[in-house]
Design a protein around this motif. Structure first.
Motif, PDB file in Angstrom:
ATOM      1  N   LEU A   3      46.146  20.640  47.454  1.00  0.00           N
ATOM      2  CA  LEU A   3      44.680  20.646  46.689  1.00  0.00           C
ATOM      3  C   LEU A   3      44.750  21.928  45.757  1.00  0.00           C
ATOM      4  CD1 LEU A   3      41.935  19.301  46.251  1.00  0.00           C
ATOM      5  CD2 LEU A   3      41.302  20.583  47.953  1.00  0.00           C
ATOM      6  N   LEU A   7      44.500  21.941  41.774  1.00  0.00           N
ATOM      7  CA  LEU A   7      43.251  22.679  41.036  1.00  0.00           C
ATOM      8  C   LEU A   7      44.022  23.776  40.287  1.00  0.00           C
ATOM      9  CD1 LEU A   7      40.635  22.963  43.844  1.00  0.00           C
ATOM     10  CD2 LEU A   7      40.596  21.644  41.838  1.00  0.00           C
ATOM     11  N   CYS A  10      45.303  22.318  37.133  1.00  0.00           N
ATOM     12  CA  CYS A  10      44.156  21.886  36.159  1.00  0.00           C
ATOM     13  C   CYS A  10      43.449  22.999  35.464  1.00  0.00           C
ATOM     14  CB  CYS A  10      43.221  21.113  37.131  1.00  0.00           C
ATOM     15  SG  CYS A  10      43.786  19.416  37.378  1.00  0.00           S
ATOM     16  N   THR A  64      33.676  15.091  30.825  1.00  0.00           N
ATOM     17  CA  THR A  64      33.485  13.994  31.775  1.00  0.00           C
ATOM     18  C   THR A  64      34.694  13.382  32.129  1.00  0.00           C
ATOM     19  OG1 THR A  64      31.230  13.652  30.715  1.00  0.00           O
ATOM     20  CG2 THR A  64      32.161  11.818  32.263  1.00  0.00           C
ATOM     21  N   ALA A  67      36.754  15.713  34.215  1.00  0.00           N
ATOM     22  CA  ALA A  67      35.830  16.042  35.535  1.00  0.00           C
ATOM     23  C   ALA A  67      36.302  14.740  36.271  1.00  0.00           C
ATOM     24  CB  ALA A  67      34.358  16.182  35.324  1.00  0.00           C
ATOM     25  N   GLY A  68      36.376  13.754  35.937  1.00  0.00           N
ATOM     26  CA  GLY A  68      36.563  12.439  36.496  1.00  0.00           C
ATOM     27  C   GLY A  68      37.828  12.548  37.027  1.00  0.00           C
ATOM     28  N   ILE A  70      39.818  15.105  37.564  1.00  0.00           N
ATOM     29  CA  ILE A  70      40.139  16.252  38.621  1.00  0.00           C
ATOM     30  C   ILE A  70      39.194  15.520  40.061  1.00  0.00           C
ATOM     31  CG2 ILE A  70      39.108  18.443  39.395  1.00  0.00           C
ATOM     32  CD1 ILE A  70      39.346  19.378  36.426  1.00  0.00           C
ATOM     33  N   ILE A  71      38.293  14.860  39.886  1.00  0.00           N
ATOM     34  CA  ILE A  71      37.533  14.437  41.086  1.00  0.00           C
ATOM     35  C   ILE A  71      38.395  13.423  41.761  1.00  0.00           C
ATOM     36  CG2 ILE A  71      35.874  13.104  41.973  1.00  0.00           C
ATOM     37  CD1 ILE A  71      34.101  14.549  39.946  1.00  0.00           C
ATOM     38  N   TYR A  72      39.094  12.700  40.830  1.00  0.00           N
ATOM     39  CA  TYR A  72      40.157  11.595  41.505  1.00  0.00           C
ATOM     40  C   TYR A  72      41.282  12.218  42.120  1.00  0.00           C
ATOM     41  CZ  TYR A  72      43.723   7.779  41.312  1.00  0.00           C
ATOM     42  OH  TYR A  72      44.667   7.001  41.598  1.00  0.00           O
ATOM     43  N   ILE A  74      41.513  15.203  43.596  1.00  0.00           N
ATOM     44  CA  ILE A  74      41.062  15.621  44.935  1.00  0.00           C
ATOM     45  C   ILE A  74      40.990  14.573  45.755  1.00  0.00           C
ATOM     46  CG2 ILE A  74      39.043  16.858  45.981  1.00  0.00           C
ATOM     47  CD1 ILE A  74      38.780  18.540  43.352  1.00  0.00           C
ATOM     48  N   THR A  75      40.413  13.520  45.633  1.00  0.00           N
ATOM     49  CA  THR A  75      40.165  12.440  46.415  1.00  0.00           C
ATOM     50  C   THR A  75      41.553  11.772  46.790  1.00  0.00           C
ATOM     51  OG1 THR A  75      39.730  10.834  44.758  1.00  0.00           O
ATOM     52  CG2 THR A  75      37.841  12.011  45.889  1.00  0.00           C
ATOM     53  N   ARG A  78      43.439  14.054  49.381  1.00  0.00           N
ATOM     54  CA  ARG A  78      42.740  14.255  50.734  1.00  0.00           C
ATOM     55  C   ARG A  78      43.160  12.954  51.421  1.00  0.00           C
ATOM     56  NH1 ARG A  78      36.540  16.125  49.641  1.00  0.00           N
ATOM     57  NH2 ARG A  78      36.843  17.928  49.257  1.00  0.00           N
TER      58      ARG A  78
END
Length: 89
Positions: A3, A7, A10, A64, A67-68, A70-72, A74-75, A78
């Motif tokens: 992770l 990050l 990015c 947007t 950000a989407g 990056i969130i994708y 990260i999930t 995990r």
């Protein structure tokens, strides 16, 4: 640990894109001699977007999407981490 790498990559990409400026290779040369491009350097679309205030819509959409992504990532990291733990057990 993965992770952190995601990050870091990015942040590097965003920082590199934020630091880009328009660079002109030969500033003393006003026109390109052997080019089929139009001589005008004004871009009407960009001027229109700036005048109408719509350039901010473009910026918000791009942020947007970033950000989407990056969130994708990260999930996804995990989920892969959980699968790796299950596989080791």
């Amino acid at each position: 640990m993965k992770l952190f790498r995601i990050l870091a990559i990015c942040c590097f990409i965003i920082g590199a894109l934020a630091g880009l400026t328009q660079v002109q290779a030969q500033p003393e040369q006003a026109q390109v001699e052997y080019s089929s491009a139009p001589a005008e350097t004004d871009i009407e679309m960009a001027d229109t977007l700036r005048q109408d205030g719509k350039i901010w819509v473009v910026v918000v959409v791009l942020l947007t999407v970033m950000a989407g992504l990056i969130i994708y990532l990260i999930t996804l990291d995990r989920k892969v981490g959980k699968l790796e733990k299950q596989f080791k057990e």
